[in-house]
Design an enzyme around this catalytic site. Structure first.
Site, PDB file in Angstrom:
ATOM      1  N   LYS A  14       0.838  -1.209   0.000  1.00  0.00           N
ATOM      2  CA  LYS A  14       0.000   0.000   0.000  1.00  0.00           C
ATOM      3  C   LYS A  14       0.873   1.260   0.000  1.00  0.00           C
ATOM      4  O   LYS A  14       0.677   2.148  -0.816  1.00  0.00           O
ATOM      5  CB  LYS A  14      -0.925   0.027   1.242  1.00  0.00           C
ATOM      6  CG  LYS A  14      -1.837  -1.188   1.355  1.00  0.00           C
ATOM      7  CD  LYS A  14      -2.737  -1.122   2.585  1.00  0.00           C
ATOM      8  CE  LYS A  14      -2.015  -1.265   3.912  1.00  0.00           C
ATOM      9  NZ  LYS A  14      -1.540  -2.620   4.224  1.00  0.00           N
ATOM     10  N   ARG A  89      -9.374   0.645   8.702  1.00  0.00           N
ATOM     11  CA  ARG A  89      -8.942  -0.710   9.016  1.00  0.00           C
ATOM     12  C   ARG A  89      -9.974  -1.462   9.853  1.00  0.00           C
ATOM     13  O   ARG A  89      -9.732  -2.609  10.220  1.00  0.00           O
ATOM     14  CB  ARG A  89      -7.643  -0.642   9.811  1.00  0.00           C
ATOM     15  CG  ARG A  89      -6.383  -1.026   9.005  1.00  0.00           C
ATOM     16  CD  ARG A  89      -5.183  -0.845   9.920  1.00  0.00           C
ATOM     17  NE  ARG A  89      -3.999  -1.528   9.496  1.00  0.00           N
ATOM     18  CZ  ARG A  89      -3.012  -0.986   8.793  1.00  0.00           C
ATOM     19  NH1 ARG A  89      -3.104   0.236   8.361  1.00  0.00           N
ATOM     20  NH2 ARG A  89      -1.935  -1.699   8.526  1.00  0.00           N
ATOM     21  N   ARG A 134      11.770  -1.012  12.165  1.00  0.00           N
ATOM     22  CA  ARG A 134      10.401  -1.165  12.666  1.00  0.00           C
ATOM     23  C   ARG A 134      10.280  -2.447  13.475  1.00  0.00           C
ATOM     24  O   ARG A 134      10.453  -3.547  12.947  1.00  0.00           O
ATOM     25  CB  ARG A 134       9.410  -1.202  11.492  1.00  0.00           C
ATOM     26  CG  ARG A 134       9.069   0.165  10.971  1.00  0.00           C
ATOM     27  CD  ARG A 134       8.119   0.110   9.793  1.00  0.00           C
ATOM     28  NE  ARG A 134       6.853  -0.566  10.060  1.00  0.00           N
ATOM     29  CZ  ARG A 134       5.830  -0.570   9.216  1.00  0.00           C
ATOM     30  NH1 ARG A 134       5.930   0.078   8.066  1.00  0.00           N
ATOM     31  NH2 ARG A 134       4.720  -1.207   9.517  1.00  0.00           N
ATOM     32  N   ARG A 146      -0.113  -9.495  13.096  1.00  0.00           N
ATOM     33  CA  ARG A 146      -0.649  -8.443  12.219  1.00  0.00           C
ATOM     34  C   ARG A 146      -1.562  -9.051  11.154  1.00  0.00           C
ATOM     35  O   ARG A 146      -2.603  -8.495  10.827  1.00  0.00           O
ATOM     36  CB  ARG A 146       0.500  -7.678  11.547  1.00  0.00           C
ATOM     37  CG  ARG A 146       1.258  -6.798  12.538  1.00  0.00           C
ATOM     38  CD  ARG A 146       2.569  -6.316  11.973  1.00  0.00           C
ATOM     39  NE  ARG A 146       2.423  -5.398  10.862  1.00  0.00           N
ATOM     40  CZ  ARG A 146       3.419  -5.023  10.074  1.00  0.00           C
ATOM     41  NH1 ARG A 146       4.638  -5.490  10.283  1.00  0.00           N
ATOM     42  NH2 ARG A 146       3.215  -4.170   9.100  1.00  0.00           N
TER      43      ARG A 146
HETATM   44  P1  B4P Z   1       4.602  -1.511   2.093  1.00  0.00           P
HETATM   45  O1  B4P Z   1       4.119  -0.825   0.881  1.00  0.00           O
HETATM   46  O2  B4P Z   1       5.452  -0.703   2.980  1.00  0.00           O
HETATM   47  O3  B4P Z   1       3.451  -2.127   3.008  1.00  0.00           O
HETATM   48  P2  B4P Z   1       2.098  -1.573   3.537  1.00  0.00           P
HETATM   49  O4  B4P Z   1       1.054  -2.457   2.901  1.00  0.00           O
HETATM   50  O5  B4P Z   1       1.974  -0.105   3.307  1.00  0.00           O
HETATM   51  O6  B4P Z   1       2.194  -1.666   5.087  1.00  0.00           O
HETATM   52  P3  B4P Z   1       1.921  -2.007   6.539  1.00  0.00           P
HETATM   53  O7  B4P Z   1       0.584  -2.676   6.695  1.00  0.00           O
HETATM   54  O8  B4P Z   1       3.134  -2.713   6.982  1.00  0.00           O
HETATM   55  O9  B4P Z   1       1.936  -0.697   7.379  1.00  0.00           O
HETATM   56  P4  B4P Z   1       1.115   0.422   8.029  1.00  0.00           P
HETATM   57  O10 B4P Z   1       2.111   1.474   8.145  1.00  0.00           O
HETATM   58  O11 B4P Z   1      -0.150   0.748   7.294  1.00  0.00           O
HETATM   59  O12 B4P Z   1       5.341  -2.810   1.616  1.00  0.00           O
HETATM   60  C1  B4P Z   1       5.955  -3.732   2.478  1.00  0.00           C
HETATM   61  C2  B4P Z   1       7.295  -4.191   1.933  1.00  0.00           C
HETATM   62  O13 B4P Z   1       7.131  -4.870   0.691  1.00  0.00           O
HETATM   63  C3  B4P Z   1       8.266  -3.041   1.643  1.00  0.00           C
HETATM   64  O14 B4P Z   1       9.522  -3.373   2.126  1.00  0.00           O
HETATM   65  C4  B4P Z   1       8.278  -2.931   0.119  1.00  0.00           C
HETATM   66  O15 B4P Z   1       9.532  -2.511  -0.373  1.00  0.00           O
HETATM   67  C5  B4P Z   1       8.000  -4.347  -0.323  1.00  0.00           C
HETATM   68  N1  B4P Z   1       7.252  -4.386  -1.578  1.00  0.00           N
HETATM   69  C6  B4P Z   1       6.268  -3.545  -1.959  1.00  0.00           C
HETATM   70  N2  B4P Z   1       5.804  -3.888  -3.187  1.00  0.00           N
HETATM   71  C7  B4P Z   1       6.517  -4.990  -3.581  1.00  0.00           C
HETATM   72  C8  B4P Z   1       6.512  -5.815  -4.750  1.00  0.00           C
HETATM   73  N3  B4P Z   1       5.696  -5.580  -5.781  1.00  0.00           N
HETATM   74  N4  B4P Z   1       7.368  -6.872  -4.794  1.00  0.00           N
HETATM   75  C9  B4P Z   1       8.201  -7.118  -3.774  1.00  0.00           C
HETATM   76  N5  B4P Z   1       8.280  -6.365  -2.638  1.00  0.00           N
HETATM   77  C10 B4P Z   1       7.436  -5.308  -2.544  1.00  0.00           C
HETATM   78  O16 B4P Z   1       0.646  -0.103   9.481  1.00  0.00           O
HETATM   79  C11 B4P Z   1       1.526  -0.367  10.546  1.00  0.00           C
HETATM   80  C12 B4P Z   1       0.771  -0.438  11.890  1.00  0.00           C
HETATM   81  O17 B4P Z   1       0.195   0.865  12.205  1.00  0.00           O
HETATM   82  C13 B4P Z   1      -0.427  -1.372  12.001  1.00  0.00           C
HETATM   83  O18 B4P Z   1      -0.028  -2.703  12.300  1.00  0.00           O
HETATM   84  C14 B4P Z   1      -1.226  -0.714  13.178  1.00  0.00           C
HETATM   85  O19 B4P Z   1      -0.667  -1.032  14.413  1.00  0.00           O
HETATM   86  C15 B4P Z   1      -1.029   0.766  12.945  1.00  0.00           C
HETATM   87  N6  B4P Z   1      -2.117   1.361  12.148  1.00  0.00           N
HETATM   88  C16 B4P Z   1      -1.965   1.918  10.905  1.00  0.00           C
HETATM   89  N7  B4P Z   1      -3.171   2.349  10.444  1.00  0.00           N
HETATM   90  C17 B4P Z   1      -4.098   2.047  11.412  1.00  0.00           C
HETATM   91  C18 B4P Z   1      -5.520   2.204  11.505  1.00  0.00           C
HETATM   92  N8  B4P Z   1      -6.224   2.758  10.500  1.00  0.00           N
HETATM   93  N9  B4P Z   1      -6.148   1.777  12.629  1.00  0.00           N
HETATM   94  C19 B4P Z   1      -5.455   1.236  13.635  1.00  0.00           C
HETATM   95  N10 B4P Z   1      -4.112   1.033  13.608  1.00  0.00           N
HETATM   96  C20 B4P Z   1      -3.434   1.425  12.499  1.00  0.00           C
END
Ligand code: B4P
Length: 194
Positions: A14, A89, A134, A146
């Protein structure tokens, strides 16, 4: 306004895709995870509270998250639209967002849900954990929690948008560019039909 909810399990990409989409469509990127991490870094009261949940892989309580998100939207009165990354979420978050946007005479245009299998999610998060600093990416037990929290509390949010005919699943495995092109195709199709 173009308001996109970018959805998917932890590590689905995302954050990675949101950065590219905001550039292409001139939108404001609101990532609740990034806002919480900035507060943790700044050692604010909100950051301290969020850290106690995030380090365990749990969700930060709804009321805190909703108020924070609404304040961020209000900071951008001239926006063309928003990419909501990691929000909503939970169903109460989705309901609150609908109500809030409708008070501003706008609405969610589309939810785009990145679909990635569990093994790939775990691989990506552990890889990021090597240098992200992290705590929630370092430990397989926290990552498993998670994903469990996602399945138990977050996955249902897709039904909320499906009921409004706004849900579209996008295959989230492939190169970053390939996935970006799939997302753009879905957004462009929506813009044409509006
Ligand atoms: P990202 O792009 O970083 O992952 P994400 O889906 O955004 O993230 P995540 O769920 O971890 O985090 P968030 O900050 O929202 O990609 C992950 C990895 O994959 C990266 O290293 C990237 O380089 C790699 N990658 C990406 N695309 C790729 C591809 N095509 N091929 C290979 N590799 C690839 O949430 C973190 C925490 O914050 C939650 O657990 C919760 O505690 C809190 N939180 C956030 N929002 C909340 C909400 N609305 N309500 C309650 N708690 C919340």
């Amino acid at each position: 306004m173009l308001n996109i909810v970018l959805f998917g399990p932890p590590g689905a990409g995302k954050g990675t895709q949101a950065v590219k989409l905001v550039n292409k469509y001139n939108l404001v990127h609101l990532s609740t995870g990034d806002i919480f991490r900035a507060n943790i870094k700044g050692e604010t009261a909100l950051g301290k509270l969020a850290k106690s949940y995030m380090d365990k892989g749990n969700l930060v309580p709804d009321q805190v998250t909703i108020s924070m998100l609404e304040a961020e939207v209000d900071k951008n009165p001239k926006a063309n639209g928003f990419i909501f990354d990691g929000f909503p979420r939970t169903t109460p978050q989705a309901e609150a967002l609908d109500k809030f946007l409708s008070s501003k005479n706008t609405t969610i245009t589309k939810m785009l849900a990145l679909d990635v299998e569990n093994d790939e999610l775990i691989k990506r998060l552990l890889e990021r954990g090597k240098d992200s600093g992290r705590a929630d990416d370092l430990d397989t037990a926290i990552i498993a929690n998670r994903i469990k929290v996602y399945n138990e509390q977050t996955a249902v949010v897709a039904d909320f948008y499906a009921a409004q005919n706004k849900f579209e699943k996008i295959y989230g495995v492939g190169s970053v560019e390939e996935i970006f092109n799939r997302l753009c195709k879905a957004i462009d199709k929506q813009i044409v039909s509006n």
